[in-house]
Design a protein around this motif. Sequence first.
Motif, PDB file in Angstrom:
ATOM      1  N   LYS A 186     -21.175 -44.078 -18.918  1.00 17.76           N
ATOM      2  CA  LYS A 186     -20.906 -43.823 -20.333  1.00 17.76           C
ATOM      3  C   LYS A 186     -21.642 -42.586 -20.823  1.00 17.76           C
ATOM      4  CE  LYS A 186     -20.093 -48.715 -21.168  1.00 17.76           C
ATOM      5  NZ  LYS A 186     -20.509 -49.926 -21.920  1.00 17.76           N
ATOM      6  N   ARG A 187     -22.154 -41.810 -19.887  1.00 17.41           N
ATOM      7  CA  ARG A 187     -22.819 -40.533 -20.152  1.00 17.41           C
ATOM      8  C   ARG A 187     -24.081 -40.673 -21.013  1.00 17.41           C
ATOM      9  NH1 ARG A 187     -20.818 -36.395 -17.775  1.00 17.41           N
ATOM     10  NH2 ARG A 187     -18.606 -36.202 -17.240  1.00 17.41           N
ATOM     11  N   VAL A 188     -24.722 -41.815 -20.915  1.00 17.73           N
ATOM     12  CA  VAL A 188     -26.078 -41.953 -21.453  1.00 17.73           C
ATOM     13  C   VAL A 188     -27.019 -41.981 -20.256  1.00 17.73           C
ATOM     14  CG1 VAL A 188     -27.706 -43.385 -22.730  1.00 17.73           C
ATOM     15  CG2 VAL A 188     -25.358 -43.165 -23.534  1.00 17.73           C
ATOM     16  N   ARG A 189     -27.851 -40.969 -20.158  1.00 16.29           N
ATOM     17  CA  ARG A 189     -28.804 -40.894 -19.050  1.00 16.29           C
ATOM     18  C   ARG A 189     -30.064 -41.666 -19.446  1.00 16.29           C
ATOM     19  NH1 ARG A 189     -28.318 -34.382 -18.178  1.00 16.29           N
ATOM     20  NH2 ARG A 189     -29.352 -34.471 -20.206  1.00 16.29           N
ATOM     21  N   VAL A 190     -30.541 -42.498 -18.549  1.00 10.01           N
ATOM     22  CA  VAL A 190     -31.753 -43.291 -18.803  1.00 10.01           C
ATOM     23  C   VAL A 190     -32.777 -42.915 -17.745  1.00 10.01           C
ATOM     24  CG1 VAL A 190     -32.708 -45.597 -19.104  1.00 10.01           C
ATOM     25  CG2 VAL A 190     -30.334 -45.152 -19.744  1.00 10.01           C
ATOM     26  N   SER A 191     -33.927 -42.456 -18.199  1.00  7.99           N
ATOM     27  CA  SER A 191     -34.929 -41.895 -17.289  1.00  7.99           C
ATOM     28  C   SER A 191     -36.301 -42.468 -17.590  1.00  7.99           C
ATOM     29  CB  SER A 191     -34.981 -40.369 -17.444  1.00  7.99           C
ATOM     30  OG  SER A 191     -33.699 -39.794 -17.333  1.00  7.99           O
ATOM     31  N   VAL A 192     -37.185 -42.352 -16.621  1.00  7.98           N
ATOM     32  CA  VAL A 192     -38.570 -42.779 -16.810  1.00  7.98           C
ATOM     33  C   VAL A 192     -39.505 -41.662 -16.368  1.00  7.98           C
ATOM     34  CG1 VAL A 192     -38.779 -43.896 -14.537  1.00  7.98           C
ATOM     35  CG2 VAL A 192     -40.239 -44.648 -16.423  1.00  7.98           C
ATOM     36  N   VAL A 193     -40.555 -41.447 -17.152  1.00  7.24           N
ATOM     37  CA  VAL A 193     -41.625 -40.514 -16.794  1.00  7.24           C
ATOM     38  C   VAL A 193     -42.900 -41.324 -16.617  1.00  7.24           C
ATOM     39  CG1 VAL A 193     -42.992 -38.524 -17.522  1.00  7.24           C
ATOM     40  CG2 VAL A 193     -40.541 -38.619 -18.047  1.00  7.24           C
ATOM     41  N   GLU A 194     -43.587 -41.094 -15.496  1.00 13.85           N
ATOM     42  CA  GLU A 194     -44.779 -41.871 -15.162  1.00 13.85           C
ATOM     43  C   GLU A 194     -45.998 -40.952 -15.117  1.00 13.85           C
ATOM     44  OE1 GLU A 194     -42.479 -44.776 -12.032  1.00 13.85           O
ATOM     45  OE2 GLU A 194     -42.523 -42.606 -11.792  1.00 13.85           O
ATOM     46  N   PRO A 195     -46.717 -40.829 -16.226  1.00 12.25           N
ATOM     47  CA  PRO A 195     -47.898 -39.962 -16.239  1.00 12.25           C
ATOM     48  C   PRO A 195     -49.079 -40.608 -15.521  1.00 12.25           C
ATOM     49  CG  PRO A 195     -47.004 -40.343 -18.459  1.00 12.25           C
ATOM     50  CD  PRO A 195     -46.406 -41.354 -17.550  1.00 12.25           C
ATOM     51  N   ILE A 229     -46.753 -33.636 -19.898  1.00 12.55           N
ATOM     52  CA  ILE A 229     -45.768 -34.716 -19.917  1.00 12.55           C
ATOM     53  C   ILE A 229     -44.583 -34.329 -20.799  1.00 12.55           C
ATOM     54  CG2 ILE A 229     -45.441 -37.176 -20.281  1.00 12.55           C
ATOM     55  CD1 ILE A 229     -47.549 -36.283 -18.115  1.00 12.55           C
ATOM     56  N   ALA A 230     -44.872 -33.658 -21.902  1.00 14.87           N
ATOM     57  CA  ALA A 230     -43.784 -33.163 -22.760  1.00 14.87           C
ATOM     58  C   ALA A 230     -42.860 -32.232 -21.986  1.00 14.87           C
ATOM     59  CB  ALA A 230     -44.362 -32.464 -23.982  1.00 14.87           C
ATOM     60  N   ASP A 231     -43.424 -31.412 -21.106  1.00 13.23           N
ATOM     61  CA  ASP A 231     -42.611 -30.520 -20.273  1.00 13.23           C
ATOM     62  C   ASP A 231     -41.644 -31.326 -19.409  1.00 13.23           C
ATOM     63  OD1 ASP A 231     -43.781 -28.226 -21.227  1.00 13.23           O
ATOM     64  OD2 ASP A 231     -45.116 -27.941 -19.511  1.00 13.23           O
ATOM     65  N   ALA A 232     -42.125 -32.437 -18.863  1.00 17.64           N
ATOM     66  CA  ALA A 232     -41.275 -33.276 -18.013  1.00 17.64           C
ATOM     67  C   ALA A 232     -40.132 -33.873 -18.822  1.00 17.64           C
ATOM     68  CB  ALA A 232     -42.103 -34.381 -17.370  1.00 17.64           C
ATOM     69  N   VAL A 233     -40.438 -34.353 -20.017  1.00 23.58           N
ATOM     70  CA  VAL A 233     -39.396 -34.921 -20.879  1.00 23.58           C
ATOM     71  C   VAL A 233     -38.371 -33.846 -21.241  1.00 23.58           C
ATOM     72  CG1 VAL A 233     -38.903 -36.018 -23.084  1.00 23.58           C
ATOM     73  CG2 VAL A 233     -40.949 -36.683 -21.795  1.00 23.58           C
ATOM     74  N   SER A 234     -38.872 -32.695 -21.631  1.00 29.21           N
ATOM     75  CA  SER A 234     -37.983 -31.589 -22.005  1.00 29.21           C
ATOM     76  C   SER A 234     -37.077 -31.199 -20.851  1.00 29.21           C
ATOM     77  CB  SER A 234     -38.814 -30.390 -22.460  1.00 29.21           C
ATOM     78  OG  SER A 234     -37.996 -29.324 -22.872  1.00 29.21           O
ATOM     79  N   ILE A 248     -39.557 -39.118 -13.091  1.00 32.94           N
ATOM     80  CA  ILE A 248     -40.535 -38.071 -12.799  1.00 32.94           C
ATOM     81  C   ILE A 248     -41.919 -38.698 -12.793  1.00 32.94           C
ATOM     82  CG2 ILE A 248     -41.640 -35.949 -13.580  1.00 32.94           C
ATOM     83  CD1 ILE A 248     -39.072 -34.966 -14.674  1.00 32.94           C
ATOM     84  N   LEU A 249     -42.619 -38.536 -11.689  1.00 29.84           N
ATOM     85  CA  LEU A 249     -44.005 -38.990 -11.541  1.00 29.84           C
ATOM     86  C   LEU A 249     -44.897 -37.764 -11.656  1.00 29.84           C
ATOM     87  CD1 LEU A 249     -46.213 -41.072 -10.680  1.00 29.84           C
ATOM     88  CD2 LEU A 249     -45.600 -40.525  -8.306  1.00 29.84           C
ATOM     89  N   VAL A 250     -45.820 -37.784 -12.622  1.00 31.73           N
ATOM     90  CA  VAL A 250     -46.687 -36.627 -12.869  1.00 31.73           C
ATOM     91  C   VAL A 250     -48.142 -37.070 -12.784  1.00 31.73           C
ATOM     92  CG1 VAL A 250     -47.212 -34.700 -14.395  1.00 31.73           C
ATOM     93  CG2 VAL A 250     -44.957 -35.764 -14.499  1.00 31.73           C
ATOM     94  N   ARG A 251     -48.821 -36.698 -11.700  1.00 32.27           N
ATOM     95  CA  ARG A 251     -50.230 -37.015 -11.545  1.00 32.27           C
ATOM     96  C   ARG A 251     -51.080 -35.773 -11.779  1.00 32.27           C
ATOM     97  NH1 ARG A 251     -48.558 -40.254  -6.797  1.00 32.27           N
ATOM     98  NH2 ARG A 251     -49.147 -42.441  -7.100  1.00 32.27           N
TER      99      ARG A 251
END
Length: 257
Positions: A186-195, A229-234, A248-251
């Motif tokens: 349905k063209r809704v992308r669902v994502s997770v960012v893991e800081p 983390i904002a960069d990853a979301v963007s 996206i996993l950001v350590r």
Amino acid sequence: MTATAGPLRDTVALVTGASSGIGAATARALAAQGAAVALLGRRRERLEELAGELRGEGGTASVVAADITDRSRAAEAVEAVVSELGRLDTVVNNAGTMGVGPVEDSPLDEWERMIEINVRGLLYVTHAALPHLLRAAESSPRGVADLVNISSTAGRVARPGTAVYNLTKFGVNGFTEALRQEVVRKRVRVSVVEPGTVDTELSSHLRDGAREAVERQVEGLELLRPEDIADAVSYIVTRDRRVAVNEILVRASDQTW
């Protein structure tokens, strides 16, 4: 880039927990990409200050002060955003809290607060926002809408002293993946960012003893900044509609866990 010239122009983004840290940085990043940004949180004064900053840079910003752990208030907040700004294309579920300490002597109130904010608040906002995201995906020139959940490395790695925080973040990861599969066509992308370890207010809210333990754990590390983390979301929400960045996993570069 001006606030109206980016790839998110003519779209509306909602960021929860926008009064500080990752939420505030994410709001700035999405505004810089051209989105009108709705700032959702409990601290109205801070939200108004950020909104003034974004407007001063030529952007559009709306403030909604609400406690998303209240189901009806979370739903009302989402509807207020759509009523004021006309649509909803992007939601970033960033609001969260952390408690640490051994299970045997942790206060139950602390556990309940984590579950309320990290799980229930995220669910309430998602449930209220999803119909609007589905409609936006159909009508947007970009042909896509985005839901991004901010999780943690604690959603991947369980450690002593963070059992209930792990529970909430593992839950966020599982919910994100299941919902992604439900709406993928349905063209809704669902994502997770893991800081990983980020220099925010999160640890300052810990009780005495727990705060010092966390400070000792991260001593000597160069912590991530909220902007990282904002960069990853963007990055996630500005991809062409043919591209879905699911996780996206950001350590911090020297973080081992």
